[in-house]
Scaffold this active site. Structure first.
Site: not given
Ligand code: GLN
Length: 213
Positions: A193, A191, A111, A144-145, A82, A50-52
């Site tokens: 999952e 990921h 990151r 993903i990112r 991630c 997700g987004e940390s």
């Molecule tokens: N797919 C992801 O979980 C991306 C992580 C996201 N770039 C972060 O810094 O949290």
């Protein structure tokens, strides 16, 4: 008979449903963890992608940051993917100014590291410790990112590295550490999952069983 451990998925933000499905496929009972009291009912915890920074803010907003940090420090098995890997890392590069992590893994992550080349990519990884050794299908990993791991402490096992890198900059992105284990903590920059391959979750569920034995 093999035990069916109860694994919580931190359900504040991120790809919670995908982890629930993968854990179930790997033989665990998956439950959502949205408040501190629910931590008491689980044998292990998954920190989703997700987004940390968002997950960290929500952990603080719900008074869960210290309890989750304490549970991990006390030996609760945890899997981070991630953003979850970032949350488990002791050190973060390219973090936001006030970003803090739960910690536990003696690693330095960067990151959005691959994001400098390309936001998302997929790659087949060889990772014997994750069930993708010689003779087995490689692990199809979705990034993903994603972060990568820049440094590992002496107790950290490196489980997988990127192979070819990305088109934009093959060299920079190749050979990067993208899966690690330290004690009862397992983390992937990709990921597991996503993609209906439960091998990484199966390794984690085995770690949970070992922790209970
Ligand atoms: N797919 C992801 O979980 C991306 C992580 C996201 N770039 C972060 O810094 O949290």
């Amino acid at each position: 008979m093999t035990a069916r451990p109860t694994v919580g998925v931190l359900a504040l933000q991120g790809d919670v449903r995908e982890h629930v499905a993968a854990l179930t496929a790997a033989g665990a009972r998956a439950v959502l963890v949205r408040r501190t009291t629910e931590l008491e009912d689980v044998d292990a915890l998954v920190l989703p992608g997700g987004e940390s920074t968002t997950i960290e803010k929500l952990l603080r907003a719900f008074g869960m940051f210290a309890p989750v940090q304490g549970a991990v420090a006390a030996g609760m098995p945890a899997l981070g993917s991630c953003a979850g890997m970032i949350l488990l890392a002791d050190r973060v590069l390219d973090a936001t100014a006030d970003q803090r992590t739960l910690g536990g893994l003696d690693i330095t992550v960067r990151r959005n590291a691959f994001g400098r080349q390309v936001d998302s990519f997929e790659e087949d990884l060889h990772a014997p410790a994750l069930g993708a050794g010689p003779g087995a299908d490689p692990l199809h990993a979705v990034f993903i990112r994603a972060p990568w791991v820049e440094e590992t402490g002496p107790d950290v096992e490196v489980l997988a590295r990127t192979v070819a890198g990305t088109d934009a900059d093959e060299h920079e992105a190749a050979g990067r550490i993208v899966a690690v284990r330290q004690g009862r903590l397992l983390a992937t920059a990709f990921h597991p999952e996503i993609g209906h391959d439960p091998r990484v979750h199966a390794v984690f569920v085995d770690m949970v069983r070992d922790a209970q034995a």
